[in-house]
Design an enzyme around this catalytic site. Structure first.
Site, PDB file in Angstrom:
ATOM      1  CG  ASN A  33     -17.483 -21.711  48.991  1.00 49.58           C
ATOM      2  OD1 ASN A  33     -17.158 -20.752  49.703  1.00 49.58           O
ATOM      3  ND2 ASN A  33     -18.694 -21.853  48.516  1.00 49.58           N
ATOM      4  NE  ARG A 116     -18.944 -18.003  46.887  1.00 47.11           N
ATOM      5  CZ  ARG A 116     -19.775 -17.834  47.901  1.00 47.11           C
ATOM      6  NH1 ARG A 116     -19.683 -18.574  48.977  1.00 47.11           N
ATOM      7  NH2 ARG A 116     -20.705 -16.921  47.840  1.00 47.11           N
ATOM      8  CG  HIS A 205     -25.967 -15.638  43.953  1.00 50.65           C
ATOM      9  ND1 HIS A 205     -27.180 -15.069  44.263  1.00 50.65           N
ATOM     10  CD2 HIS A 205     -25.641 -16.427  44.991  1.00 50.65           C
ATOM     11  CE1 HIS A 205     -27.563 -15.482  45.459  1.00 50.65           C
ATOM     12  NE2 HIS A 205     -26.635 -16.309  45.929  1.00 50.65           N
ATOM     13  CG  LEU A 234     -35.353 -17.896  41.995  1.00 47.48           C
ATOM     14  CD1 LEU A 234     -36.775 -18.236  41.580  1.00 47.48           C
ATOM     15  CD2 LEU A 234     -35.255 -16.429  42.415  1.00 47.48           C
ATOM     16  N   GLY A 235     -32.336 -19.447  45.571  1.00 50.29           N
ATOM     17  CA  GLY A 235     -31.930 -20.460  46.545  1.00 50.29           C
ATOM     18  C   GLY A 235     -32.193 -19.903  47.925  1.00 50.29           C
ATOM     19  NE  ARG A 266     -28.737 -13.396  52.748  1.00 53.32           N
ATOM     20  CZ  ARG A 266     -28.024 -13.859  51.727  1.00 53.32           C
ATOM     21  NH1 ARG A 266     -27.797 -13.102  50.684  1.00 53.32           N
ATOM     22  NH2 ARG A 266     -27.534 -15.075  51.757  1.00 53.32           N
ATOM     23  N   GLY A 356     -31.539 -23.961  44.244  1.00 54.98           N
ATOM     24  CA  GLY A 356     -32.447 -24.881  44.944  1.00 54.98           C
ATOM     25  C   GLY A 356     -33.921 -24.681  44.643  1.00 54.98           C
ATOM     26  N   GLY A 358     -35.241 -22.453  42.286  1.00 56.51           N
ATOM     27  CA  GLY A 358     -35.430 -22.311  40.838  1.00 56.51           C
ATOM     28  C   GLY A 358     -35.420 -23.648  40.106  1.00 56.51           C
ATOM     29  CD  GLU A 359     -30.603 -26.224  40.113  1.00 61.53           C
ATOM     30  OE1 GLU A 359     -30.457 -27.379  40.562  1.00 61.53           O
ATOM     31  OE2 GLU A 359     -29.688 -25.389  40.105  1.00 61.53           O
ATOM     32  CD  GLU A 409     -22.699 -20.761  42.998  1.00 61.59           C
ATOM     33  OE1 GLU A 409     -22.327 -19.637  43.333  1.00 61.59           O
ATOM     34  OE2 GLU A 409     -23.561 -21.408  43.633  1.00 61.59           O
TER      35      GLU A 409
HETATM   36  P1  AMP Z   1     -29.739 -23.430  47.598  1.00 63.78           P
HETATM   37  O1  AMP Z   1     -29.360 -22.254  48.433  1.00 63.78           O
HETATM   38  O2  AMP Z   1     -29.510 -23.218  46.142  1.00 63.78           O
HETATM   39  O3  AMP Z   1     -29.171 -24.727  48.099  1.00 63.78           O
HETATM   40  O4  AMP Z   1     -31.343 -23.582  47.731  1.00 63.78           O
HETATM   41  C1  AMP Z   1     -31.969 -23.840  48.957  1.00 63.78           C
HETATM   42  C2  AMP Z   1     -33.458 -23.669  48.775  1.00 63.78           C
HETATM   43  O5  AMP Z   1     -33.936 -24.585  47.779  1.00 63.78           O
HETATM   44  C3  AMP Z   1     -34.254 -23.965  50.035  1.00 63.78           C
HETATM   45  O6  AMP Z   1     -35.262 -22.977  50.217  1.00 63.78           O
HETATM   46  C4  AMP Z   1     -34.911 -25.282  49.733  1.00 63.78           C
HETATM   47  O7  AMP Z   1     -36.134 -25.436  50.393  1.00 63.78           O
HETATM   48  C5  AMP Z   1     -35.136 -25.174  48.239  1.00 63.78           C
HETATM   49  N1  AMP Z   1     -35.378 -26.503  47.685  1.00 63.78           N
HETATM   50  C6  AMP Z   1     -34.524 -27.531  47.578  1.00 63.78           C
HETATM   51  N2  AMP Z   1     -35.167 -28.627  47.086  1.00 63.78           N
HETATM   52  C7  AMP Z   1     -36.459 -28.267  46.898  1.00 63.78           C
HETATM   53  C8  AMP Z   1     -37.621 -28.936  46.429  1.00 63.78           C
HETATM   54  N3  AMP Z   1     -37.584 -30.208  46.058  1.00 63.78           N
HETATM   55  N4  AMP Z   1     -38.783 -28.244  46.350  1.00 63.78           N
HETATM   56  C9  AMP Z   1     -38.847 -26.950  46.736  1.00 63.78           C
HETATM   57  N5  AMP Z   1     -37.782 -26.265  47.196  1.00 63.78           N
HETATM   58  C10 AMP Z   1     -36.607 -26.904  47.276  1.00 63.78           C
END
Ligand code: AMP
Length: 421
Positions: A33, A116, A205, A234-235, A266, A356, A358-359, A409
């Site tokens: 990537n 990617r 995505h 949701l990341g 954003r 991040g 969402g999980e 991914e």
């Molecule tokens: P990603 O772009 O998928 O890596 O997601 C990043 C986002 O996930 C960031 O806003 C992080 O703060 C959030 N995130 C990661 N771990 C946690 C957690 N344990 N609790 C809340 N938000 C999280």
């Protein structure tokens, strides 16, 4: 151009040879990537789907830093000059084949490479084997993703040069969304802008939305040909998609990844007239406005605290009203899109959270679902308290299933690559 990539005939003959040579051999896929100054990689055994090694190169063209981690071992960090992506990829290949810490003995154990690629425009509705023709078609989409596509293509060309004969596949962020109908992808703009400049909703995505929606159908025991799934990715960047019978029918990101819900930095959707108003007030040109919308808005801009949900939650817990409002705006916005997609599909079987936030952020999931009681959704609080695992978080009597499904991914790119080679 650093190296000629093959035409289709060459590719076919290489495949036949590779397949003959590799009967009963393990297939290792290098997933790449490539960003403008960074590069993430994973070497995956496609039979076991085990990650043999992974890492990233950062600060390419600035100074250079390689992070390498073999499965079961600690991370190794090497600071070394990486003037271009070529040196960076060479360092990755050296690390993968290092006598002591390498995951493989030689590069002949890399059987295919999956890249990617951010934007495939309307040309690519699925992943594609990389050929000269394919590269030319991707180049035509560069204008739509000027920061990403050229970097992706550099990675492809450098791999072709350093590993000649190894088949490569491009997996597009936009491809999964190409099944959207015109009513979902056309904007209310003069139609010439679509016809002449291809201004339309593309969505991003896609690899994640495809992976997670497919997994949701299996995991939740849905009938693929009669299923309605909403995926909330949701990341740091966030997008939501409506997936009916396995096909995307709508998504929140648009011509670019700026549209949709509030994201890390954003803005997501705003009244377009705000741009002119703020430009005058702050004496900004168009580039300045775009910089604000892409890098200084969203959770970061609204809270003045951070783009990171963990920092935001901590600030909100400590009584910071702006941080609390930022989280509320995000959850309310997600719930409104979910409601819209229930209308678009005339129903929903499952709502799935991934990436991040969402999980991991149970409070975000809970807040979103608190708006969805009208769908007969009830949440299992204990299950929703868990983090980062594949789990159903609705109660057994909930009318719509709600689940968390971690996205992957890289694995999705590996699977697409194997399917094509
Ligand atoms: P990603 O772009 O998928 O890596 O997601 C990043 C986002 O996930 C960031 O806003 C992080 O703060 C959030 N995130 C990661 N771990 C946690 C957690 N344990 N609790 C809340 N938000 C999280």
């Amino acid at each position: 151009m650093l190296h000629t990539v093959w035409n289709l005939q060459t590719v076919n003959s290489i495949y036949k040879k590779t397949i003959r040579n590799q009967e009963s051999k393990i297939m290792n896929v290098l997933v790449i990537n490539c960003g403008s100054s960074s590069l993430k990689y994973q070497l995956i055994n496609s039979d076991t789907e085990e990650v043999l090694a992974k890492g990233l190169c950062e600060r390419i063209g600035i100074d250079g830093r390689l992070v390498y981690q073999k499965a079961g071992c600690d991370k190794e960090i090497t600071e070394a000059a990486m003037p271009t992506h070529k040196e960076a990829i060479k360092m990755v290949l050296d690390a993968l084949t290092n006598d002591k810490t390498g995951a493989i003995k030689s590069l002949t154990e890399v059987n295919a490479i999956g890249h990617r690629v951010v934007h495939g425009g309307e040309k690519f509705a699925s992943s594609a084997v990389i050929t000269d023709e394919m590269i030319a078609a991707v180049e035509e989409c560069n204008e739509l993703a000027p920061l990403h596509n050229p970097a992706n293509l550099i990675g492809i060309r450098v791999c072709a040069e350093l590993m000649p004969g190894v088949p490569q596949v491009g997996v597009f962020d936009t491809a999964f969304h190409q099944t959207m109908p015109a009513k979902a992808y056309l904007y209310g703009l003069p139609i010439e802008y679509y016809k002449e400049y291809k201004v339309r909703r593309y969505g991003f995505h896609g690899t994640s939305h495809s992976f997670v929606s497919k997994r949701a159908i299996d995991f939740l025991g849905l009938d693929k040909d009669n299923s309605k799934v909403i995926v909330c990715h949701l990341g740091n960047g966030s997008s939501i998609s409506a997936v009916q019978n396995g096909k995307c029918v709508d998504t929140t990101m648009g011509l670019t990844p700026l549209e949709g819900v509030v994201m890390g930095t954003r803005s997501g959707n705003i009244d377009p007239a705000i741009m002119e108003y703020i430009a005058k007030k702050e004496n900004l040109d168009l580039a300045g406005i775009m910089n604000v919308l892409n890098k200084k808005s969203g959770l970061q801009g609204m809270s003045g605290v951070s783009s990171d949900m963990r920092d935001l939650q901590a600030a909100a817990d400590a009584g910071n009203v702006d941080a609390e409002n930022a989280i509320e705006v995000l959850c309310y916005g997600i719930a409104k899109f979910v409601g819209g997609y229930v209308a678009a599909m005339n129903g929903v079987d499952a709502i799935v959270f991934t990436a991040g936030i969402g999980e991991n952020a149970g409070n975000v999931r809970e807040k979103v679902c608190s708006y969805l009681g009208y769908l007969g959704i009830t949440l299992d609080e204990e299950a929703n308290g868990k983090r980062g695992e594949e789990i159903v978080i609705s109660t057994p009597d909930s009318k719509v299933k709600v689940a968390v499904i971690p996205t992957n991914e890289e694995l999705a790119i590996c699977r697409e690559t194997v399917a094509l080679v």
